[in-house]
Scaffold this active site. Structure first.
Site, short mmCIF file in Angstrom:
data_model
loop_
_atom_site.label_atom_id
_atom_site.label_comp_id
_atom_site.label_asym_id
_atom_site.label_seq_id
_atom_site.Cartn_x
_atom_site.Cartn_y
_atom_site.Cartn_z
N GLY A 113 -111.01 76.95 45.30
CA GLY A 113 -111.29 77.77 46.40
C GLY A 113 -110.14 79.04 46.38
N LYS A 143 -106.34 90.18 47.54
CA LYS A 143 -105.56 89.04 46.66
C LYS A 143 -104.13 89.12 47.32
CE LYS A 143 -104.80 87.13 42.01
NZ LYS A 143 -105.27 86.91 40.53
N ASP A 173 -98.59 79.09 48.82
CA ASP A 173 -98.14 80.02 50.08
C ASP A 173 -99.10 81.07 50.32
OD1 ASP A 173 -97.79 81.75 48.32
OD2 ASP A 173 -95.58 81.86 48.25
N GLY A 174 -100.34 81.17 49.55
CA GLY A 174 -101.34 82.30 49.70
C GLY A 174 -100.79 83.54 49.57
N ARG A 187 -109.22 93.91 44.93
CA ARG A 187 -109.84 94.00 43.79
C ARG A 187 -111.43 93.89 44.14
NH1 ARG A 187 -109.24 88.23 40.84
NH2 ARG A 187 -110.60 87.60 42.70
N ASP A 236 -113.68 77.54 37.06
CA ASP A 236 -113.72 78.45 38.26
C ASP A 236 -113.26 79.83 38.02
OD1 ASP A 236 -111.10 76.95 37.76
OD2 ASP A 236 -110.42 78.19 39.10
N ASN A 237 -112.74 80.22 36.71
CA ASN A 237 -112.55 81.70 36.39
C ASN A 237 -113.62 82.15 35.74
OD1 ASN A 237 -110.04 81.30 37.75
ND2 ASN A 237 -108.91 80.83 35.89
N ASP A 290 -110.13 87.28 37.20
CA ASP A 290 -108.93 86.35 37.42
C ASP A 290 -107.83 86.38 36.07
OD1 ASP A 290 -109.68 85.66 39.65
OD2 ASP A 290 -110.42 83.66 39.02
#
EC number: 2.7.7.-
Length: 478
Positions: A84, A107, A119-120, A170, A246-247, A256
């Site tokens: 995710g 992002k 850590d996001g 993005r 996932d990419n 990505d």
């Protein structure tokens, strides 16, 4: 002009996301924005004059409804489970004047329920790399997400060292990934996989929506888009570095940008990701990996699409790939027609380049200067084994004479497909190091240069990389 945002993803796919807002950075400031792209999207220039604003997640534009998407995937060939948007937030879907849409994805926007142990955050280094790479690919004519802005800050982010927290805006027509389908397939919820397929067809393949066998036709096109994309990567010497499912973009976009790299020396087994110890994502293995990823996507569709239809679509991959690759490589060699000896000439050139570790981009660009009736070639001095080059070049000139075109016509074609400039890692690194010291001059200068990759230059952007710039190690760290 007022920008218009719609909420198709939020409204139609309620179980695929968590709604949440970005977490701003400390003392965020806008250091670069994409004027050309902003104009294309009719974004008012005033939005770039009011501090970090939406570009730093400090506020939202009317109509935005931010969310983080959930998906799963195979990483390095192994099922990784739920993944995710761990650092990114889809702020909204912009409705354009022609009826198409553009996702705005921020992002580095902070923690989400899918951050896992992260850590996001994103760092300045990785946001600069992605902005440069996506714009470089766009101007090379390769389908890709785009970069709209970069914000840096005083927020420390801890990676191998302490780095500056940053955000990248993005944009892309869609962020639909193979991993979205895998997520619900492995949760044994095939009806939700079908909802995703219906969503994709309804909004991005609407011409198929009323077809009786729409799923077969749609998946066949996904296969074709993927094959075409990979062929284009191979022709410009681009290695993605982390082709996890996932990419992988459902629309056939380059998605990505992490430990990517363009070939310097021609090295078929080039590995750009120093975490890829087995070479799964090496340059020459990308076509096979893309097919493997498509097979994983096909598996998710098998509950409602006939297996024979899925296999038929998968079987078309190799031919589509070879057709696109062959057409472009003939153009790179200056061949106007297709002849039986073309593949042999190309493979012999590649063998010579691999032995000599010839620079991939420079070799093809210099080949563009060839005059078919002249035995002299500026490319000759690039090779140590000149006898081997002379032998190949003599047969190459004979092949050129089979096409009834002038040197200028052929050279014009070759120079339109053989770039003088690609984003070599050392060029990106130089811009990053200056930016980390507060000097954005090289970042802006390099962005401007990448807008014209097929133009001749006489600066170091088109020279061989310096010794320190070769084999730069790049990781997935962002």
């Amino acid at each position: 002009m007022t920008l218009s945002f719609i909420t198709r993803w939020r409204d139609e796919l309620p179980e695929t996301y968590t709604a949440l807002s970005p977490t701003p950075l400390n003392n965020a400031r806008l250091i670069w924005h994409n004027t050309e792209l902003a104009n294309t999207l009719s974004i008012p220039s005033s939005l770039f004059k009011n501090g970090a604003g939406v570009w730093g997640g400090e506020n939202l534009l009317p109509g935005m409804s931010p969310l983080a998407q959930v998906y799963s995937g195979h990483q390095f060939g192994v099922w990784a489970g739920q993944l995710g948007d761990g650092r990114g937030i889809l702020l909204g879907e912009q409705l354009l004047a022609d009826g198409t849409t553009m996702d705005w994805h921020l992002k580095g926007a902070g923690l989400t329920p899918y951050s896992r142990m992260g850590d996001g955050r994103a760092v300045l280094r990785s946001t600069i790399r992605e902005s440069l790479a996506s714009e470089a690919m766009h101007y090379l004519g390769i389908p890709t997400t785009r970069a709209l802005s970069i914000v840096t800050s005083d927020s420390p982010v801890y990676r191998e060292t302490v780095e500056s927290g940053a955000m990248l805006m993005r944009v892309a027509p869609s962020h639909l990934r193979f991993g979205h389908f895998e997520h619900f397939y492995y949760r044994r919820e095939p009806e939700k996989v079908r909802q995703l397929a219906d969503f994709a067809i309804r909004h991005y393949w609407s011409h198929l929506d009323d077809e009786e066998d729409k799923y077969r036709l749609w998946f066949t096109d996904v296969v074709a888009r993927t094959a075409s994309l990979i062929a284009q990567w191979q022709t410009v010497g681009f290695a993605h570095g982390v082709m996890n499912t996932d990419n992988m973009s459902l629309l056939g976009l380059t998605l990505d940008y992490g430990p990517f790299g363009f070939l310097d020396d021609y090295e078929p087994g080039f590995i750009c990701n120093h975490s890829d110890h087995q070479g799964r994502y090496s340059f020459d293995n990308q076509p096979a990996v893309a097919l493997w990823n498509l097979q994983r996507l096909a598996q998710t569709l098998s509950p409602f699409v006939a297996v024979d239809a899925l296999n038929e679509a998968l079987d078309s991959y190799q031919q589509v790939l070879l057709t696109h690759y062959g057409q472009r490589m003939r153009q790179k060699l200056g061949f106007m027609t297709e002849q039986k000896e073309d593949n042999a000439l190309l493979n012999e050139l590649f063998s010579l380049m691999a032995r000599e570790r010839s620079d991939y981009t420079r070799t093809f660009r210099m080949l563009s200067l060839t005059e078919q009736h002249s035995a002299a070639s500026p490319l000759r001095d690039e090779f140590i084994d000149r006898a081997a080059f002379d032998d190949w070049f003599a047969r190459y000139r004979v092949r050129l004479q089979q096409d009834e075109v002038t040197d200028s016509e052929r050279q014009q074609l070759m120079q339109s497909v053989n770039p003088a400039l690609v984003l070599r890692n050392w060029l990106a690194q130089r811009a990053i190091e200056a930016a980390e010291k507060g000097d954005m001059t090289e970042l802006h200068r390099l962005h401007e240069a990448l807008r014209n990759p097929f133009s001749d230059r006489d600066d170091d952007y088109v020279s061989r990389p310096p010794d320190w710039g070769k084999r730069l190690e790049v990781s997935c760290s962002s």
